[in-house]
Structure formats: structure tokens, C-alpha cells
Design a protein around this motif. Structure first.
Motif, PDB file in Angstrom:
ATOM      1  N   LEU A  81       0.829  -1.206   0.000  1.00 60.26           N
ATOM      2  CA  LEU A  81       0.000   0.000   0.000  1.00 60.26           C
ATOM      3  C   LEU A  81       0.863   1.255   0.000  1.00 60.26           C
ATOM      4  CD1 LEU A  81      -2.848  -0.948   2.509  1.00 60.26           C
ATOM      5  CD2 LEU A  81      -3.114  -0.450   0.074  1.00 60.26           C
ATOM      6  N   MET A  82       1.960   1.239   0.765  1.00 58.04           N
ATOM      7  CA  MET A  82       2.829   2.406   0.841  1.00 58.04           C
ATOM      8  C   MET A  82       3.398   2.760  -0.525  1.00 58.04           C
ATOM      9  SD  MET A  82       4.897   1.915   4.448  1.00 58.04           S
ATOM     10  CE  MET A  82       5.992   3.281   4.049  1.00 58.04           C
ATOM     11  N   ILE A  83       3.894   1.760  -1.253  1.00 56.11           N
ATOM     12  CA  ILE A  83       4.459   2.006  -2.580  1.00 56.11           C
ATOM     13  C   ILE A  83       3.413   2.626  -3.496  1.00 56.11           C
ATOM     14  CG2 ILE A  83       5.374   0.896  -4.646  1.00 56.11           C
ATOM     15  CD1 ILE A  83       7.414   0.992  -2.478  1.00 56.11           C
ATOM     16  N   GLN A  84       2.206   2.095  -3.446  1.00 51.12           N
ATOM     17  CA  GLN A  84       1.139   2.603  -4.305  1.00 51.12           C
ATOM     18  C   GLN A  84       0.732   4.022  -3.914  1.00 51.12           C
ATOM     19  OE1 GLN A  84      -1.923  -0.427  -4.172  1.00 51.12           O
ATOM     20  NE2 GLN A  84      -0.360  -2.010  -4.412  1.00 51.12           N
ATOM     21  N   ALA A 140       0.370   9.732  -5.037  1.00 58.34           N
ATOM     22  CA  ALA A 140       0.498  11.105  -4.536  1.00 58.34           C
ATOM     23  C   ALA A 140       1.157  12.022  -5.555  1.00 58.34           C
ATOM     24  CB  ALA A 140       1.289  11.119  -3.236  1.00 58.34           C
ATOM     25  N   LEU A 141       1.897  11.459  -6.512  1.00 56.31           N
ATOM     26  CA  LEU A 141       2.554  12.268  -7.537  1.00 56.31           C
ATOM     27  C   LEU A 141       1.560  12.835  -8.545  1.00 56.31           C
ATOM     28  CD1 LEU A 141       5.693  10.043  -8.259  1.00 56.31           C
ATOM     29  CD2 LEU A 141       5.555  12.087  -6.821  1.00 56.31           C
ATOM     30  N   ARG A 142       0.383  12.239  -8.629  1.00 48.70           N
ATOM     31  CA  ARG A 142      -0.604  12.684  -9.617  1.00 48.70           C
ATOM     32  C   ARG A 142      -1.910  13.163  -8.991  1.00 48.70           C
ATOM     33  NH1 ARG A 142      -4.603   9.208 -10.038  1.00 48.70           N
ATOM     34  NH2 ARG A 142      -5.336  10.165 -11.978  1.00 48.70           N
ATOM     35  N   ASN A 143      -2.099  12.898  -7.705  1.00 45.34           N
ATOM     36  CA  ASN A 143      -3.345  13.237  -7.027  1.00 45.34           C
ATOM     37  C   ASN A 143      -3.063  14.346  -6.017  1.00 45.34           C
ATOM     38  OD1 ASN A 143      -5.474  13.289  -5.070  1.00 45.34           O
ATOM     39  ND2 ASN A 143      -6.099  11.232  -5.695  1.00 45.34           N
TER      40      ASN A 143
END
Length: 208
Positions: free
Chosen positions: A115-118, A123-126
């Protein structure tokens, strides 16, 4: 009509988050639809949308709970005088979080690292998630900085290095260990504890 108890409402919300977290850990955010979440949680669309209007809101709720749990774990360490040594502290917190303590919305040691990786990627796009991550990180960093300040006050750590710099590094150790778990497979938390203990030993023994 009988009123629904707060306990029932909380349990239903937890059921949704648990189901969603399982889906996200297994298939990723973008490959998971709200229909997938409904099936995993075994609830109707109406029941889920009563709590969350979108998949993005569920993601934000999961991120907030994980960050809050990590902050709470370190805040409890601040109350100890002196606090546990860094190797004990980082290992204890990671063990609690990886085991799904604090009522976190995931199950199994593999779920949180995945989950952390995702979350980091999303977060880079949202922008909303990125803002939530920044706020949560600032809160966690503040708790860790208090721990480092307590070390320095107790004479356990040199005080000529900014406490915030040390706190950021301790966070990076925990994040890096979680990333390794997600990509390379699980390893005992004792590996992290031993590694931190080894770094702490530099300069304490003479060669020869």
C-alpha cells in the motif's frame, strides 16, 4: 425506526476500509474499481457510499489512519524517560504497524508495504492525496523530532545535529525497510533492528 448505534457505524466503516485495503494491496489503486470494493466488503453500493463518495476518499482515509498510527506509536515513546534506543524504537513501531495494530485497515505483513508504494506513486498525480500525505508526514515528523530531542536531552545522542535531520533519517529507515518488504519480500523486523544497532555501534569499538 431504531437508531443505528455508533458502534455499528464504526464497524461498518471498518469493514469497508478492510475490504478496500485488501483490494488495493492485491491489485493496486487503478486496477481496483468500486465494484471490487463492494464485493470484497460484501456490502451494497448504498451502504458504502453512505461513508465514502468515491474510491479516492477511501484511499485518503486509509492513508490518514496509517500515518496517525505511526505518529501515535512514536508519541507514546516520548512519554518514556529516557525513550527506547533508536534500534528498539524503530523496530517496535514497525512491528506494530506491520502487524496491523492500532485498528489499521489492512491484514497481513505484506499489505502495508504494498500500500505504501502505491500511495507514494499515486500522490505524484493526485493533489488531494499529496496534500494529505504532506500534512500527515509533517505530523509524523514532529513526533519523531520530539523523540530525538528527548534523546539529546537525556545525553543519549549528540546535540550538535538538528533533531529534525535525525528524525527525517529515522523515518527514511522505516520507509526504506517497508519498500524492501514490498519489492523483495518480507523480512523479520529484527533485520531492521540489527542494522540500526550496527550503525549505532560505529566509533564504540577499536579495530584490532
Amino acid at each position: 425506526m431504531a437508531r443505528v448505534s455508533q458502534e455499528h457505524l464504526d464497524a461498518r466503516r471498518r469493514q469497508i476500509l478492510n475490504g478496500a485495503a485488501r483490494c488495493f494491496a492485491r491489485n493496486g489503486f487503478h486496477a481496483t474499481s468500486m465494484q471490487d470494493v463492494l464485493r470484497e466488503a460484501d456490502l451494497s453500493a448504498g451502504a458504502v457510499y453512505r461513508y465514502f463518495r468515491s474510491k479516492e476518499e477511501i484511499i485518503e482515509a486509509i492513508v490518514a489512519e496509517v500515518l496517525d498510527a505511526m505518529r501515535s506509536a512514536f508519541e507514546s515513546a516520548v512519554s518514556q524517560t529516557p525513550p527506547p534506543t533508536p534500534d528498539q524504537l524503530v523496530a517496535n513501531v514497525m512491528a506494530q504497524v506491520l502487524s496491523g495494530g492500532h485498528g489499521l485497515p489492512y491484514e497481513g505483513r505484506e499489505s502495508l508495504p504494498r500500500l505504501m508504494i502505491q500511495v507514494w506513486t499515486e500522490a505524484l498525480r493526485n493533489d488531494r492525496l499529496s496534500a494529505a500525505m504532506r500534512e500527515g508526514y509533517a505530523s509524523v515528523r514532529g513526533a519523531w523530532t520530539e523523540v530525538v530531542t528527548a534523546y539529546q536531552t537525556a545525553g543519549m545522542m549528540r546535540d550538535d545535529i538538528p533533531a529534525d535531520h535525525v528524525a527525517r533519517t529515522m523515518i527514511a529507515l522505516a520507509q526504506g525497510f517497508a519498500a524492501q518488504q514490498a519489492v523483495f519480500g518480507t523480512a523479520p523486523v529484527a533485520v531492521l533492528q540489527d542494522g540500526v544497532r550496527g550503525l549505532m555501534s560505529m566509533g564504540t569499538q577499536k579495530a584490532g
